[in-house]
Design an enzyme around this catalytic site. Structure first.
Site, PDB file in Angstrom:
ATOM      1  N   ASP A  59      14.252  32.635 -45.617  1.00 36.36           N
ATOM      2  CA  ASP A  59      15.680  32.536 -45.920  1.00 36.36           C
ATOM      3  C   ASP A  59      16.397  32.186 -44.617  1.00 36.36           C
ATOM      4  OD1 ASP A  59      18.365  32.948 -46.497  1.00 36.36           O
ATOM      5  OD2 ASP A  59      18.045  34.848 -47.534  1.00 36.36           O
ATOM      6  N   SER A  85      24.109  24.801 -54.414  1.00 40.82           N
ATOM      7  CA  SER A  85      24.851  23.549 -54.587  1.00 40.82           C
ATOM      8  C   SER A  85      25.410  23.293 -55.974  1.00 40.82           C
ATOM      9  CB  SER A  85      23.945  22.374 -54.204  1.00 40.82           C
ATOM     10  OG  SER A  85      22.867  22.271 -55.114  1.00 40.82           O
ATOM     11  N   GLU A 127      32.404  16.477 -51.805  1.00 40.98           N
ATOM     12  CA  GLU A 127      33.247  17.412 -52.549  1.00 40.98           C
ATOM     13  C   GLU A 127      34.186  18.214 -51.645  1.00 40.98           C
ATOM     14  OE1 GLU A 127      31.574  19.574 -55.880  1.00 40.98           O
ATOM     15  OE2 GLU A 127      29.799  18.296 -55.818  1.00 40.98           O
ATOM     16  N   TYR A 153      31.802  26.419 -54.302  1.00 43.35           N
ATOM     17  CA  TYR A 153      30.732  25.642 -53.671  1.00 43.35           C
ATOM     18  C   TYR A 153      31.286  24.726 -52.584  1.00 43.35           C
ATOM     19  CZ  TYR A 153      27.872  21.507 -52.929  1.00 43.35           C
ATOM     20  OH  TYR A 153      27.217  20.460 -52.345  1.00 43.35           O
ATOM     21  N   SER A 154      32.240  23.871 -52.953  1.00 40.33           N
ATOM     22  CA  SER A 154      32.744  22.907 -51.972  1.00 40.33           C
ATOM     23  C   SER A 154      33.496  23.593 -50.847  1.00 40.33           C
ATOM     24  CB  SER A 154      33.622  21.851 -52.652  1.00 40.33           C
ATOM     25  OG  SER A 154      34.676  22.434 -53.381  1.00 40.33           O
ATOM     26  N   PRO A 208      25.229  17.712 -73.625  1.00 38.17           N
ATOM     27  CA  PRO A 208      26.567  18.279 -73.429  1.00 38.17           C
ATOM     28  C   PRO A 208      27.346  17.567 -72.323  1.00 38.17           C
ATOM     29  CG  PRO A 208      24.914  19.686 -72.413  1.00 38.17           C
ATOM     30  CD  PRO A 208      24.165  18.583 -73.098  1.00 38.17           C
ATOM     31  N   VAL A 209      28.537  17.109 -72.666  1.00 38.69           N
ATOM     32  CA  VAL A 209      29.395  16.394 -71.720  1.00 38.69           C
ATOM     33  C   VAL A 209      30.699  17.160 -71.592  1.00 38.69           C
ATOM     34  CG1 VAL A 209      30.676  14.264 -71.287  1.00 38.69           C
ATOM     35  CG2 VAL A 209      28.367  14.155 -72.267  1.00 38.69           C
ATOM     36  N   ASN A 252      31.096   9.808 -66.218  1.00 37.80           N
ATOM     37  CA  ASN A 252      29.994  10.629 -66.728  1.00 37.80           C
ATOM     38  C   ASN A 252      29.553  10.190 -68.117  1.00 37.80           C
ATOM     39  OD1 ASN A 252      30.041  12.132 -64.387  1.00 37.80           O
ATOM     40  ND2 ASN A 252      31.085  13.899 -65.277  1.00 37.80           N
ATOM     41  N   ARG A 276      34.863  22.008 -67.363  1.00 36.38           N
ATOM     42  CA  ARG A 276      34.672  22.934 -66.243  1.00 36.38           C
ATOM     43  C   ARG A 276      36.017  23.308 -65.630  1.00 36.38           C
ATOM     44  NH1 ARG A 276      31.443  20.028 -61.768  1.00 36.38           N
ATOM     45  NH2 ARG A 276      29.577  20.879 -62.762  1.00 36.38           N
TER      46      ARG A 276
END
Length: 343
Positions: A59, A85, A127, A153-154, A208-209, A252, A276
């Site tokens: 780690d 990520s 991002e 995350y970003s 799924p979109v 997408n 999202r």
């Protein structure tokens, strides 16, 4: 040259290892990976016996273990791919992103300071810039675009970038940073858009979109990204940020429809799901700087790259099917006993 590659059992890190062992067969590559859910040792199966390669399960937040590794290997270069990520996971559980992406980066750079290094390279993401409006196709991210992160995350990647720049200014650590657009290609973990859609389509499962699927991403074939990092660690200017983009902007929904077409699957498999939280609308990178300074341009057109990627998933079903079944997590234990890899 002795290079430590962290996160080397993940998607981009493993492709970078393959690229470097081929491009620089005299280099020694040491792969460091914690083997979280997205790390897959079986991905590296083809190079485990290479005398120029070493794998170690560590780690990057484990300071004593990282310091011990530096004492053993005396690396010339560190390339840090190790990161949590996945945006959706960061929304559900931000803390692990802060730990790995920020604290882990600090530990690596402290080791670089303590034991000496020719170059520390931070692999970041577009991002960190936030997003661009869909109605302004003339706008692109440049290296001077202000950081405006949208997700945990970003934000964690942006914080790591700032820390890397601070270590350069304060401690004169020789660093570079690259910020890439969305990668695609072989060994992509099947939670991300392209591999998930390929796997689901092949199994005739729903595709799924998010929302209407109009979010735009700039797609970069992973080998082109690896070539860019190779150039940056050898020729990039210390302290600089380099944007690495594919000039392949796609919605997408159009990606998903293209995958259906290539696989001969009906678009009726597509389902639209709740969007999202804080979903960025458009990413687009201007890679002028890396082209002007280092001569890099993406070589793979998306139309060709997506065909190669789909073909790889067709030819390597066992790889992603063992991930979907969860069996891939046992591979390290099998290989550990067989090969005596260092824990």
């Amino acid at each position: 040259m002795n290079i430590i590659v962290t996160g080397g059992a993940g998607f981009i890190g493993s492709n970078f290892i393959f690229y470097m062992l081929k491009a620089h067969p005299d280099y020694r590559i040491v792969c460091v990976d914690k083997l979280t859910y997205a790390g897959n040792l079986s991905t590296l199966k083809s190079v485990l016996d290479n005398p120029q390669f070493r794998f170690i399960k560590v780690d990057i937040c484990d300071r004593p273990a990282i310091y011990q590794l530096f004492e053993e290997e005396h690396p010339d270069v560190v390339v840090n791919f190790a990161a949590e990520s996945h945006v959706d996971r960061s929304i559900e559980n931000p803390e692990i992103f802060l730990q790995t992406n920020i604290i882990g980066t600090a530990v690596l750079m402290d080791a670089c300071r303590k034991y000496g290094i020719k170059r520390y390279h931070q692999v970041s993401t577009d991002e960190v810039y936030g997003d661009l409006p869909l109605d302004r196709p003339d706008l692109f991210f440049t290296e001077t675009t202000p950081i405006h992160a949208s997700s945990p995350y970003s934000s964690s990647k942006a914080a790591a970038d700032l820390l890397v720049q601070a270590y350069h200014r304060t401690y004169k650590l020789p660093v570079t940073i690259s910020r890439c657009s969305n990668n695609y290609g072989p060994y992509h973990f099947p939670e991300k858009l392209i591999p998930l859609m390929i796997a689901n389509a092949l199994n005739n499962k729903p595709l799924p979109v998010y929302g209407e699927g109009v979010n735009v991403r700039d797609w970069l074939y992973v080998e082109d990204h690896c070539r860019a990092i190779d150039l940056i660690i050898h020729k990039g200017r210390e302290g600089e940020v380099y944007n690495v983009g594919g000039h392949n902007e796609m919605r997408n929904i159009d990606i998903v429809k293209l995958i259906c077409k290539e696989l001969g699957k009906p678009e009726s498999l597509i389902i639209h799901v709740q969007d999202r939280k804080g979903h960025d609308m458009r990413y687009a990178i201007d890679p002028t700087k890396i082209h002007n300074e280092l001569g890099w341009l993406p070589e793979t057109k998306f139309a060709d790259g997506i065909k190669k990627t789909i073909r790889w998933y067709l030819d390597n079903r066992t790889w992603w099917e063992t991930i979907l079944s969860g069996e891939y997590k046992n591979y390290y234990e099998q290989m550990y006993g067989k090969r005596g890899l260092h824990a």
